[in-house]
Scaffold this motif. Structure first.
Motif, mmCIF file in Angstrom:
data_model
loop_
_atom_site.group_PDB
_atom_site.id
_atom_site.type_symbol
_atom_site.label_atom_id
_atom_site.label_comp_id
_atom_site.label_asym_id
_atom_site.label_seq_id
_atom_site.Cartn_x
_atom_site.Cartn_y
_atom_site.Cartn_z
ATOM 1 N N PRO A 1 37.135 36.884 34.404
ATOM 2 C CA PRO A 1 36.589 37.960 35.844
ATOM 3 C C PRO A 1 35.965 37.260 36.852
ATOM 4 O O PRO A 1 35.156 36.263 36.944
ATOM 5 C CB PRO A 1 36.170 38.962 35.493
ATOM 6 C CG PRO A 1 36.530 39.227 34.161
ATOM 7 C CD PRO A 1 36.766 37.805 33.700
ATOM 8 N N THR A 2 36.648 37.094 38.381
ATOM 9 C CA THR A 2 35.683 36.752 38.880
ATOM 10 C C THR A 2 35.142 37.933 40.642
ATOM 11 O O THR A 2 35.649 38.678 40.681
ATOM 12 C CB THR A 2 36.652 36.297 40.464
ATOM 13 O OG1 THR A 2 35.745 35.087 41.609
ATOM 14 C CG2 THR A 2 37.580 36.288 40.851
ATOM 15 N N PRO A 3 34.076 37.487 41.215
ATOM 16 C CA PRO A 3 33.522 38.876 41.939
ATOM 17 C C PRO A 3 33.963 38.610 43.050
ATOM 18 O O PRO A 3 33.861 39.420 44.288
ATOM 19 C CB PRO A 3 32.113 38.507 41.783
ATOM 20 C CG PRO A 3 32.336 36.836 41.746
ATOM 21 C CD PRO A 3 32.891 36.492 40.304
ATOM 22 N N GLU A 4 34.694 37.696 43.689
ATOM 23 C CA GLU A 4 35.090 37.014 44.729
ATOM 24 C C GLU A 4 36.177 38.196 45.481
ATOM 25 O O GLU A 4 36.475 38.917 46.280
ATOM 26 C CB GLU A 4 35.821 35.760 44.910
ATOM 27 C CG GLU A 4 35.353 35.184 45.494
ATOM 28 C CD GLU A 4 34.864 34.200 44.059
ATOM 29 O OE1 GLU A 4 34.059 33.311 43.793
ATOM 30 O OE2 GLU A 4 35.209 34.459 42.836
ATOM 31 N N TYR A 5 37.213 39.109 44.750
ATOM 32 C CA TYR A 5 38.104 39.822 44.804
ATOM 33 C C TYR A 5 38.192 41.113 43.609
ATOM 34 O O TYR A 5 38.172 40.550 42.559
ATOM 35 C CB TYR A 5 39.400 39.366 44.985
ATOM 36 C CG TYR A 5 39.106 38.622 45.838
ATOM 37 C CD1 TYR A 5 39.172 39.058 47.270
ATOM 38 C CD2 TYR A 5 40.069 37.071 45.661
ATOM 39 C CE1 TYR A 5 39.145 38.002 48.609
ATOM 40 C CE2 TYR A 5 38.924 36.350 46.533
ATOM 41 C CZ TYR A 5 40.014 36.076 47.918
ATOM 42 O OH TYR A 5 39.362 35.836 49.061
ATOM 43 N N PRO A 6 38.254 42.210 43.899
ATOM 44 C CA PRO A 6 38.205 42.905 43.171
ATOM 45 C C PRO A 6 39.779 43.175 42.057
ATOM 46 O O PRO A 6 40.646 42.463 42.830
ATOM 47 C CB PRO A 6 38.390 44.244 43.546
ATOM 48 C CG PRO A 6 37.351 44.564 44.750
ATOM 49 C CD PRO A 6 38.206 43.248 45.323
#
Length: 277
Positions: free
Chosen positions: A206-211
């Motif tokens: 998972p990445t915090p840039e996009y939900p």
């Protein structure tokens, strides 16, 4: 631009799964400053001096062919060169609806930087050297489209967040209405802790840039699968719309609306063949 942007090939697995990927590809179906819009010739062109619209006055022809007709639902001056997936979604939502992929490609800011591959190890495979898979470079964002065959109506994204890591996304066309900001990620979400891109791109997280977005390994195609830029341009120049209307429209959306230049991936980026079993 050619040396900075990086893209993906849908998560590479061991060499032992390459044959399986080919079978899967056959089975699966799924801010930029504005640039001045392409100039249009005033009046009409018949081989004689062009009418300016003012009675009794004419202007000499320039010798340049008129621009091709727009692929958009209605004429628009909007252009952009999105550098992130979020910017691409905003641009898509600003274009006339209903929206085709060709309209989106037509309105991308020029010069457009392109690399082409004949690789078939993808869910957006090439259909030979004459109809390769194309990668469009815009800063840290790389978008891919197909010229023909499977994946023709898909726009795929790889947004670089590290030298060999990128966020993946995908949009299917045509679009009847504006899309949600998370549409590129929900489309590829596999209902578990990853995406459909996990078939080819390793180490998803998972990445915090996009939900609901995931980051994974970014890949390039190997040199032996490259299609030369000059060969790609020749395919555009000799394409016959009466025989292949959709394929020719796709090439025109890319090459018919302003300068296009060759691009390349960094050689330091791995390929699908670099994964160890």
């Amino acid at each position: 631009m050619a040396g900075r942007a990086v893209t993906w090939e849908r998560r590479a697995g061991p060499r032992a799964i390459v044959g399986g990927l080919l079978a899967l590809a056959a089975a699966c179906n799924g801010g930029a400053s504005p640039l001045e819009p392409g100039a249009t010739q005033p009046g009409t062109s018949t081989g004689d001096p062009t009418t300016t619209g003012t009675p009794g006055t004419t202007a000499p022809t320039t010798g340049e062919p008129p621009p091709p007709p727009t692929a958009c639902a209605e004429p628009t001056d909007l252009t952009a060169s999105p550098r992130t997936i979020g910017e691409a979604v905003a641009f898509i939502n600003g274009l006339p609806q209903p929206l085709t992929l060709d309209c989106f490609l037509e309105r991308l800011e020029r010069p457009l930087a392109i690399a082409a591959t004949k690789s078939v190890i993808s869910l957006q495979p090439a259909v030979g050297e004459a109809s390769p898979r194309l990668f469009l470079f815009a800063g840290e964002l790389v978008m891919s489209v197909a010229v023909d065959g499977h994946g023709f109506d898909l726009l795929e994204f790889g947004e670089l967040v590290a030298p060999t890591r990128s966020i993946k996304g995908e949009i299917g066309f045509p679009l009847a209405d504006p899309i949600a900001h998370d549409a590129p990620f929900t489309r590829i979400f596999d209902g578990e802790d990853g995406t459909g891109c996990g078939i080819c791109h390793g180490s998803e997280a998972p990445t915090p840039e996009y939900p609901q977005a995931f980051v994974s390994d970014a890949l390039r195609f190997p040199d032996f699968e490259t299609v030369a830029f000059a060969d790609l341009r020749r395919e555009y120049e000799r394409c016959d719309p009466a025989v292949q209307p959709e394929r020719c429209a796709r090439l025109t959306a890319l090459f018919g609306h302003g300068p296009v230049e060759p691009a390349a991936f960094p050689e330091s980026m791995p390929t699908i063949y670099d994964y160890e079993p």
